[in-house]
Structure formats: C-alpha cells, structure tokens
Write an enzyme that holds these catalytic residues in place. Structure first.
Site, mmCIF file in Angstrom:
data_model
loop_
_atom_site.group_PDB
_atom_site.id
_atom_site.type_symbol
_atom_site.label_atom_id
_atom_site.label_comp_id
_atom_site.label_asym_id
_atom_site.label_seq_id
_atom_site.Cartn_x
_atom_site.Cartn_y
_atom_site.Cartn_z
ATOM 1 N N TYR A 213 -8.095 20.490 20.207
ATOM 2 C CA TYR A 213 -8.514 21.859 19.915
ATOM 3 C C TYR A 213 -9.489 21.820 18.741
ATOM 4 O O TYR A 213 -9.240 21.144 17.745
ATOM 5 C CB TYR A 213 -7.303 22.716 19.548
ATOM 6 C CG TYR A 213 -7.656 24.149 19.188
ATOM 7 C CD1 TYR A 213 -8.126 25.042 20.152
ATOM 8 C CD2 TYR A 213 -7.519 24.609 17.877
ATOM 9 C CE1 TYR A 213 -8.443 26.354 19.821
ATOM 10 C CE2 TYR A 213 -7.839 25.924 17.539
ATOM 11 C CZ TYR A 213 -8.298 26.794 18.515
ATOM 12 O OH TYR A 213 -8.616 28.088 18.184
ATOM 13 N N ASP B 285 -13.056 15.696 13.921
ATOM 14 C CA ASP B 285 -12.520 16.995 13.528
ATOM 15 C C ASP B 285 -11.211 16.758 12.796
ATOM 16 O O ASP B 285 -10.176 16.482 13.398
ATOM 17 C CB ASP B 285 -12.313 17.879 14.759
ATOM 18 C CG ASP B 285 -11.760 19.246 14.377
ATOM 19 O OD1 ASP B 285 -11.508 19.479 13.175
ATOM 20 O OD2 ASP B 285 -11.583 20.085 15.285
ATOM 21 N N LYS C 225 -8.035 24.071 6.854
ATOM 22 C CA LYS C 225 -6.604 24.137 6.515
ATOM 23 C C LYS C 225 -6.298 23.725 5.065
ATOM 24 O O LYS C 225 -6.500 24.527 4.169
ATOM 25 C CB LYS C 225 -5.801 23.368 7.562
ATOM 26 C CG LYS C 225 -6.004 24.029 8.950
ATOM 27 C CD LYS C 225 -5.031 23.637 10.020
ATOM 28 C CE LYS C 225 -5.196 24.551 11.227
ATOM 29 N NZ LYS C 225 -5.760 23.956 12.415
HETATM 30 C C1 LIG Z 1 -6.863 24.636 13.327
HETATM 31 C C2 LIG Z 1 -7.919 23.763 13.879
HETATM 32 C C3 LIG Z 1 -9.225 24.230 14.115
HETATM 33 C C4 LIG Z 1 -9.590 25.685 13.971
HETATM 34 O O1 LIG Z 1 -9.475 26.127 12.658
HETATM 35 P P1 LIG Z 1 -9.352 27.718 12.379
HETATM 36 O O2 LIG Z 1 -9.331 27.798 10.896
HETATM 37 O O3 LIG Z 1 -8.099 28.154 13.058
HETATM 38 O O4 LIG Z 1 -10.561 28.344 12.968
HETATM 39 C C5 LIG Z 1 -10.182 23.336 14.528
HETATM 40 N N1 LIG Z 1 -9.890 22.047 14.712
HETATM 41 C C6 LIG Z 1 -8.649 21.545 14.512
HETATM 42 C C7 LIG Z 1 -8.391 20.103 14.721
HETATM 43 C C8 LIG Z 1 -7.629 22.393 14.102
HETATM 44 O O5 LIG Z 1 -6.383 21.905 13.947
#
Ligand SMILES: *Cc1c(COP(=O)(O)O)cnc(C)c1O
Length: 430
Positions: A144, A239, A267
């Site tokens: 994701y 990511d 995060k």
């Molecule tokens: C949470 C997450 C996102 C999206 O971040 P948001 O702050 O919710 O937009 C993108 N990539 C990874 C790997 C994530 O865990």
C-alpha cells in the site's frame, strides 16, 4: 466492558460522515462490532469514551513509537503552537529535521516535506517519472502506498501485468501505466519490465511490507530488484512511510544492504502530526520545483508545529540507540507468546518481527506475498480480535495489518497481552 457511549457516538458519526470514519479501516468492518471512540492516550494505553482502558498495539497505525502524549513532544508542540500554527513561509525547524534525515540515511542528500504518506509517494513517483522521462512504473500486489489514483490498482484479467483500477472513480487511463508484480518474486518483475513498451521509470516497493500483514522482502529479492532497476535505468523507490524509524532507526537501511534511489517517509517522522517526506540524491532532487521543472507544492507542507513534534521525537530516538533492541526484544517475546499458545492448541499461526513491528497470521504456511496472505483465516482473526478487545488489548482491526510496540509498552503489558491471547484462543477452541 460497556460500549454504550461509543455505540451512540458511532451512530451519530454515521449520520454525518460516510461509515462514521475518516479512514475506512477504522470502521471495524473486517472484524465486526463498533469501533471504540477514543477519549485519550496515556503512554502505552488508549482510553475510550466509555472509560475502557486498552493496551495499544496500533499506535495510530505506526506513528507513536514513543507512546501517547509524550512529555517532551507535548512541550515542543505547545511551544511551537504559541508562536503561531502556520506561516506559509520557511522556518528553521524544516532545515533541522531535514538535516537529521540527510545525516541518517545513506544516499539521501535532500528531502522535501509534505503532509501525508500518500503525498510523499505520489510526489516520489512524479519525481521518478519526470527524472527518467518514462510513464510506466511497477508496484507490488499487497503493498500500500496511499490512495493516489495511479496507486489504486488491482490485477487485471489473466496474465496481464498492467493494473486495473481498484476503486470506482479512478479512470483506467490513470492506472494503465502501473504494472503489477508479485512480492518476493523476481520473475514477475522481469515480466513487467518485458511487458512495458515505453520502458519503466520506477519500481515502488515497501522493502518491509506492513500493509498485507508484516511481510518483509527477502534480501536476495531486493538485491536482484536493485540490479534489474540499474539494468533498465529505472529508479528504485523504497516506501518507508511505515518502516522508517520503526523497523530500525533508519528503516530498511538498518537491516538490508540494498539502497533505493528515492525514499519516502511518514508516520513516525511526524510523531502523530501529519507529516510525510521524500528524499533522494542531489541530482534527482534538483529536478524538483523551484530548482527544476517537476512541480510539487503544499500550503501546510513543513508545518512548524508538525516539524517541532517530529524533531523532538527524532532527537529522542537518535539519542538512545538501544531503543530498537529493547522494542524488538519485546515484540519477539509477544509473538513467541502468541505462537506457543497457538501451537499448544493446534491453531495454525505464523509470526514475523522487525524492530518495533510485529505481525501474525492464522495461517499454515509462511507468508511471502499477498496471495499467501489471503490464505489466512481472517474469520478466526475477527473473533480473536473481538475477544482481545474485551480483555483490554487493542489490536489492529484487520488480519492484514502490522502491530506496533512503543517505548511505553512495558514488559508487564506484553505479558498481559500474552495471557489475554492464551485465554482468547482457549475460549475460541472450547
Ligand atoms: C500509511 C502508508 C502510506 C500512506 O500514508 P498516509 O499518511 O496514510 O497517507 C503510504 N505508504 C505506506 C507504506 C504506508 O504504510
């Protein structure tokens, strides 16, 4: 436990907010029941509006590695708030936080801050496409990367590697450049490279996948992925919105030898405030507006209050290198505890730990990719989740999520959670 107030609050919320929530996973749809409405957090605990107290293994889905309402972060935020909430002009807090990241992460010369992980990845992909002048990019099923249009893709029919939209409202025109590969499977990546007519500009991956449950990539797979990107002139994007400052202080870099061209963060970097970031080498970042032609912007990007929270948190994490060793020890103990009960009761279970991240599947075989993850018994997980909640253990409300330990999660809380898991599984098998 009584949930009267939460039930009423949820009903009211549903009248004015779709599904009663501002992000779908919060609605508890995959485990059933009403989501507790939260009043406050205290260190390792979460307290809902009915006064129920939970040991929190979600931690706002990752950001709160130092626990709820940490003194030092609170102080930093309040002092920033007193000076004003936003200026839309440069502040030194941005440079300070950027310097930390540049100094910590190999291969990152400059970073830009945004307000969410979604924005970070969306911008990183635009940067990679602009830099390589190629539109196609590869992503992995089960990873994701936020909710940007070109990333909301699912496998098409048959053997096609080109993605179809996974949500109404996403035009197929916007996903036709997204090729889908299988996690930990290098042949599937080779096929994507071969299928792309115009050439692949980027490969985006969670090097430690946390959004299909916790499924780390094999080192050998990452090494081969790096080589394929080099061979084809594609940029590799890690990511690390979830794994950054979580799997280790420097995320995947603390665990794997493979280096990406662009890293995205989020995060933990905001410690609970909305922050995302993406960084790369000088020559790539120089392509970004206003230095270069690739446009990217944000009214609240680098927000001074968010920067203050991030800085306070990062400085504490950097100051104590033992934090991650301690967190990993606790996460391992938690998973060993779950596993040993499951083994005794003949419940199939597999577990993973990376730093402060943990994951478990009610599954017979090791999970290496999304298809494997889909074989977990999510119905059993749903019932387990409900039992744990009743016992005051707040786990992520889906079998495809990662759990988190914070510095406020004590050894006692871990033992408490293991005992609750033993009781829960025993009750479910009775
Ligand atoms: C949470 C997450 C996102 C999206 O971040 P948001 O702050 O919710 O937009 C993108 N990539 C990874 C790997 C994530 O865990």
């Amino acid at each position: 436990m009584s949930y009267n107030k939460s039930q009423k609050a949820f009903k009211e919320a549903c009248e004015v907010i779709p599904g009663g929530v501002d992000s779908p996973v919060r609605a508890f749809s995959s485990v059933g029941g009403t989501p507790p409405f939260i009043d406050r957090g205290e260190g390792g605990y979460l307290i809902d509006i009915d006064g129920n107290r939970y040991i929190d293994f979600v931690q706002s889905w990752g950001p709160l590695i130092l626990g709820h309402a940490h003194n030092e972060i609170e102080k930093a935020v309040i002092s920033a708030v007193k000076k004003g909430l936003s200026f839309g002009a440069p502040t030194v807090g941005e440079t300070k936080l950027a310097m930390h990241i540049v100094n910590m992460f190999e291969g990152i010369d400059r970073v830009r801050f945004v307000s969410s992980g979604t924005e970070a990845v969306m911008s990183a992909i635009r940067l990679a496409r602009g830099y390589t002048k190629r539109d196609d990019f590869i992503k992995f099923t089960g990873c994701y990367h936020g909710h940007a249009d070109s990333l909301l893709v699912q496998a098409g029919s048959g053997m096609a590697t080109f993605g179809n939209p996974s949500s109404p409202g996403v035009p197929a025109d916007l996903t036709k450049h997204t090729l889908l590969a299988t996690y930990n499977n290098i042949q599937s990546v080779k096929k994507c490279f071969a299928d792309s007519k115009e050439g692949v500009g980027a490969v985006v991956i969670e090097p430690i996948a946390g959004n299909m449950g916790l499924v780390p990539a094999d080192e050998e797979f990452l090494v081969e992925l790096r080589a394929l990107c080099d061979e084809h002139g594609a940029l590799l994007i890690f990511d690390e919105v979830m794994s950054g400052f979580r799997a280790s202080l420097t995320g995947s870099q603390g665990i794997s030898s493979v280096r990406a061209d662009i890293i995205t963060l989020g995060k933990v970097i905001g410690a609970g405030m909305p922050v995302g970031a993406f960084g790369a080498s000088d020559n790539i970042m120089a392509q970004l507006s206003p230095e270069g032609p690739i446009y990217q912007a944000g009214t609240l990007s680098g927000n001074p209050v968010a920067m203050a929270a991030g800085l306070a948190s990062l400085e504490m994490l950097k100051a104590d290198p033992m934090i991650y060793t301690t967190l990993e020890k606790r996460a391992k103990r938690l998973m060993e505890g779950f596993q040993s009960t499951a083994d005794k009761l003949d419940i199939p279970m597999v577990t993973e730990v990376r730093g402060s991240m943990f994951g478990f599947f009610f599954s017979k075989k090791a999970v290496k990719n999304f298809d494997d993850a889909l074989e977990n018994d999510s119905e059993f997980f749903g019932r387990f989740h409900g039992k744990m909640l009743e016992k005051g253990i707040y786990l992520a409300c889906s079998s495809f999520e990662t759990g988190f330990i914070s510095t406020m999660t004590t050894d006692e809380m871990i033992e408490d959670a293991i005992n609750s898991a033993t009781e829960s599984m025993t009750e479910l098998m009775a």
